[in-house]
Each structure stands twice: as structure tokens, then as C-alpha cells.
Scaffold this motif. Structure first.
Motif, mmCIF file in Angstrom:
data_model
loop_
_atom_site.group_PDB
_atom_site.id
_atom_site.type_symbol
_atom_site.label_atom_id
_atom_site.label_comp_id
_atom_site.label_asym_id
_atom_site.label_seq_id
_atom_site.Cartn_x
_atom_site.Cartn_y
_atom_site.Cartn_z
ATOM 1 N N SER A 18 77.462 55.144 -56.649
ATOM 2 C CA SER A 18 77.855 53.897 -57.255
ATOM 3 C C SER A 18 78.554 54.000 -58.690
ATOM 4 C CB SER A 18 76.671 52.957 -57.128
ATOM 5 O OG SER A 18 77.249 51.712 -57.884
ATOM 6 N N LYS A 21 78.267 51.487 -60.226
ATOM 7 C CA LYS A 21 77.292 50.216 -61.187
ATOM 8 C C LYS A 21 76.288 51.296 -61.660
ATOM 9 C CE LYS A 21 79.868 46.707 -60.241
ATOM 10 N NZ LYS A 21 80.332 45.736 -60.977
ATOM 11 N N HIS A 24 73.123 49.994 -62.987
ATOM 12 C CA HIS A 24 71.903 49.470 -62.274
ATOM 13 C C HIS A 24 71.594 49.891 -60.904
ATOM 14 C CE1 HIS A 24 74.706 46.287 -60.502
ATOM 15 N NE2 HIS A 24 73.617 45.891 -59.666
ATOM 16 N N TRP A 53 68.763 43.354 -54.035
ATOM 17 C CA TRP A 53 69.849 43.536 -55.222
ATOM 18 C C TRP A 53 71.230 43.200 -54.728
ATOM 19 C CZ3 TRP A 53 73.135 47.547 -54.807
ATOM 20 C CH2 TRP A 53 72.991 48.491 -53.818
ATOM 21 N N THR A 54 72.103 43.026 -55.412
ATOM 22 C CA THR A 54 73.587 42.979 -55.181
ATOM 23 C C THR A 54 74.422 43.819 -56.227
ATOM 24 O OG1 THR A 54 75.439 41.409 -54.914
ATOM 25 C CG2 THR A 54 73.670 40.940 -56.634
ATOM 26 N N LEU A 55 75.411 44.100 -56.067
ATOM 27 C CA LEU A 55 76.119 45.022 -56.892
ATOM 28 C C LEU A 55 76.731 44.413 -57.997
ATOM 29 C CD1 LEU A 55 78.898 46.883 -54.299
ATOM 30 C CD2 LEU A 55 77.123 47.933 -55.771
ATOM 31 N N ASP A 56 76.906 42.978 -58.172
ATOM 32 C CA ASP A 56 77.553 42.408 -59.315
ATOM 33 C C ASP A 56 76.426 41.853 -60.166
ATOM 34 O OD1 ASP A 56 80.006 42.912 -58.212
ATOM 35 O OD2 ASP A 56 80.172 41.102 -57.349
ATOM 36 N N ASP A 57 75.034 42.034 -59.951
ATOM 37 C CA ASP A 57 74.173 41.524 -60.758
ATOM 38 C C ASP A 57 73.003 42.558 -61.140
ATOM 39 O OD1 ASP A 57 72.101 39.951 -62.272
ATOM 40 O OD2 ASP A 57 72.187 38.392 -60.851
ATOM 41 N N PRO A 58 72.816 42.989 -62.372
ATOM 42 C CA PRO A 58 71.943 43.906 -62.759
ATOM 43 C C PRO A 58 70.659 43.464 -62.709
ATOM 44 C CG PRO A 58 72.987 43.149 -64.785
ATOM 45 C CD PRO A 58 73.848 42.511 -63.517
ATOM 46 N N TRP A 101 69.509 32.129 -55.919
ATOM 47 C CA TRP A 101 70.478 33.355 -56.174
ATOM 48 C C TRP A 101 71.158 33.753 -55.013
ATOM 49 C CZ3 TRP A 101 68.207 39.005 -56.080
ATOM 50 C CH2 TRP A 101 69.261 39.916 -56.627
ATOM 51 N N VAL A 110 75.244 33.470 -54.537
ATOM 52 C CA VAL A 110 76.084 34.556 -54.145
ATOM 53 C C VAL A 110 76.643 34.743 -52.865
ATOM 54 C CG1 VAL A 110 76.055 37.137 -54.572
ATOM 55 C CG2 VAL A 110 74.895 35.781 -56.184
ATOM 56 N N TRP A 165 76.019 39.797 -49.591
ATOM 57 C CA TRP A 165 76.275 40.577 -50.663
ATOM 58 C C TRP A 165 75.007 41.200 -50.952
ATOM 59 C CZ3 TRP A 165 81.158 41.820 -51.374
ATOM 60 C CH2 TRP A 165 81.993 40.847 -51.012
#
Length: 155
Positions: free
Chosen positions: A16, A18, A20, A45-50, A98, A102, A106
Motif C-alpha cells: 500500500s 498509505k 497507516h 479500517w479504511t484506506l483514507d482514514d489513519p 464512521w 464513509v 470501503w
């Protein structure tokens, strides 16, 4: 089908872009499938939120898979508004808000560690994972806590 997509995503965490997600890969202690029943500590988790959510499954009763718990999270996130209107909500609402905001498509759920019973060991391992990730980077926190108790392990 969703469990297969979670397994596929968990196989390529190290690739990744990312930070995180790569950190999650470095910290996790298992490469088990999300379909494997047992007693687990996991990350949602999601890719866009650490920020991530760290939870446990299988400690209080029948052993379940992380994937089964992930499907519960998605369903509850989609149903949160309806449940809230129906009465008192006793869930970690920050997590379900959350997911609802989202979109459940995701999210990925990742097994972090298989933890043998007893329950005391299990809760200790979950708390250690929360500390390792960083308490300020967790979706677990609701202020004030839903149960009215302080997070004892922070002291």
C-alpha cells in the motif's frame, strides 16, 4: 464474497501507498484468513482514514471468525440510524457513524492476533494492541465512554 475480498486486501497490505496500512501490516501477528473461527483481536479500517477500530471476537461464548464480526459491523453501520430512532443505542456509536458516513464497501477487517482464552488474557491483548497503535488514532474512543467507565488501562 466479502470475506474473500478482505482476504485479498490483507495479502497486499505491505504494498500500500498509505503509511497507516503498511504499519498495520508490520504490526499484525497472523496471516490467517478472516474466515478462520477462533478468539481474535482485529482491526477495522479504511484506506483514507489513519484512525482504525480495534476489537475482539470470540471471547465471550462461541468462537467466531473475524469475517463474521466484520459483517456484523457493516450491518450495524447501515442500520445505525434506524436503531437510534428505536431507542437507546448501546454500541460504540462513533464506529457505526464512521461506517455509515464513509460507506461499508470501503472497509477492510484484518485479523491482528489469535488470542487463547481466558478472557483476562484476551482483554489485556486487545488493550495492548490499542496502545501499540496509538490511542489518539483509534475510533474506539467515544467521549464520554458509553459505559460511564474510564479506560482503566490508560492510567
Amino acid at each position: 464474497a466479502v470475506e474473500a475480498s478482505w482476504d485479498a486486501m490483507n495479502e497486499v497490505l505491505a504494498l500500500s501507498g498509505k503509511k497507516h496500512v503498511r504499519r498495520l501490516h508490520a504490526l499484525r501477528r497472523t496471516r490467517a484468513s478472516v474466515s478462520t473461527p477462533g478468539t481474535w483481536v482485529y482491526a477495522l479500517w479504511t484506506l483514507d482514514d489513519p484512525e482504525i477500530y480495534i476489537g475482539q471476537v470470540g471471547a465471550q461464548g462461541k468462537e467466531r471468525s473475524v469475517g463474521c464480526r466484520g459483517r456484523d459491523h457493516v450491518r450495524l453501520g447501515q442500520d445505525m440510524l434506524r436503531m437510534w430512532m428505536g431507542g437507546r443505542l448501546r454500541l460504540p456509536s462513533r464506529v457505526y457513524e464512521w461506517i455509515g458516513r464513509v460507506g461499508p464497501e470501503w472497509f477492510v477487517i484484518t485479523p491482528l492476533e489469535f488470542v487463547p482464552k481466558p478472557l483476562a488474557t484476551f482483554k489485556l491483548r486487545e488493550n495492548n494492541w490499542m496502545r501499540a497503535w496509538g490511542l489518539g488514532k483509534l475510533k474506539n474512543r467515544s467521549l464520554p465512554p458509553l459505559d460511564g467507565q474510564k479506560w482503566v488501562f490508560l492510567v
